[in-house]
Write an enzyme that holds these catalytic residues in place. Structure first.
Site, short mmCIF file in Angstrom:
data_model
loop_
_atom_site.label_atom_id
_atom_site.label_comp_id
_atom_site.label_asym_id
_atom_site.label_seq_id
_atom_site.Cartn_x
_atom_site.Cartn_y
_atom_site.Cartn_z
N PRO A 100 16.54 62.23 70.92
CA PRO A 100 16.14 62.45 69.54
C PRO A 100 17.17 63.30 68.79
CG PRO A 100 14.89 63.86 71.00
CD PRO A 100 15.69 62.94 71.88
N CYS A 101 17.03 63.38 67.48
CA CYS A 101 18.03 64.07 66.68
C CYS A 101 18.16 65.52 67.13
CB CYS A 101 17.70 63.97 65.20
SG CYS A 101 16.56 65.20 64.57
N LEU A 102 19.34 66.08 66.93
CA LEU A 102 19.65 67.42 67.42
C LEU A 102 18.79 68.50 66.79
CD1 LEU A 102 23.55 67.21 67.59
CD2 LEU A 102 21.93 67.14 69.51
#
Length: 274
Positions: free
Chosen positions: A173-175
């Site tokens: 998933p996104c940082l």
């Protein structure tokens, strides 16, 4: 059962005629892109949002996977980092991220003549706190995997059956998901935690997260990897590498990694916020 779901997915895309896929390069959206392209050919378009919350390595993976599938692939820039509702990192941060994404993709789809924007949300995602799903639905996006009831395990199984070599690719998933709710997100912080994860992956560790809280990095590994990590890692070198990235302290989460851990702090009142 799985073959029936696959047939439902192919019929769904056939009915769409043309579709733009919100394509992150993760195993879910890549499966959607594969099926869409197999059914629609060049009437399917994969679009990846390029932003500081996506590692350059993940973007390159997305390019490679799209090329292997054969689907047309484009990049768009998203601007969520200029939205204070996003960078303040509230519990519904993902709502603002997906709002930015779909506010970018929907006009592009209409301009290019694609009546549908579809994403890689699967049936398991509906059971967790995912405010981004609401943002996508409000903007008319469809989630074929969830509509047909395909779970994460079935995504991997179906990807393997279709010969996709990344069927067992770890979730990424996104940082921004590496930070506790309420801690401001900056580009520098995103880069720092991203580089830390790349460092560990290059050493052979998989299915991991580096959580960041202030100046502390907390490494999460799958539980079965923890003992090996402690016994085999050169810990002083590891600490030095993380400190070079800007962390002051480096810790290991003894519980290990599992999806959704960040949402333990979210209560029902928080979930009602949009």
């Amino acid at each position: 059962m799985l073959n029936n779901k696959f047939e439902q997915l192919t019929r769904l895309f056939a009915q769409m005629d043309r579709a733009l896929i919100a394509y992150s390069g993760g195993v879910d959206s890549t499966l959607v892109a594969k099926i869409a392209y197999d059914v629609l050919g060049d009437r399917a378009l994969a679009v990846t949002a390029e932003s500081p919350s996506l590692l350059p390595e993940e973007l390159e993976d997305a390019r490679i996977q799209a090329a292997v599938i054969g689907i047309p692939h484009e990049l768009v820039q998203t601007d969520e980092m200029n939205n204070p509702n996003y960078t303040a990192n509230p519990v519904n941060r993902c709502y603002f991220c997906k709002s930015e994404l779909h506010d970018t993709l929907k006009p592009l789809a209409l301009q290019r003549g694609y009546p549908y924007v579809v994403d890689g949300v699967n049936a398991d995602d509906l059971g967790d706190y995912r405010p981004g799903i609401q943002a996508a639905q409000e903007r008319g996006a469809r989630s074929p995997l969830a509509e047909v009831g395909v779970t994460k395990a079935e995504v991997r199984q179906l990807s393997q059956q279709l010969g996709l070599p990344w069927w067992d690719k770890p979730a990424q998933p996104c940082l921004s998901s590496r930070f506790p709710y309420g801690e401001e997100i900056t580009i520098a912080k995103l880069q720092r935690v991203g580089r830390a994860e790349v460092y560990l992956r290059k050493l052979g560790w998989k299915n991991l997260r580096v959580r960041s809280q202030g100046d502390t990095a907390r490494i999460e590994l799958s539980p079965e990897q923890i003992k090996q990590f402690v016994l085999t890692m050169d810990l002083p070198t590891l600490v030095s590498a993380f400190q070079d990235l800007g962390f002051l302290y480096v810790t290991l989460d003894l519980e290990g990694y599992h999806s959704g851990k960040l949402n333990r702090v979210v209560n029902q009142d928080d979930k009602a916020i949009v």
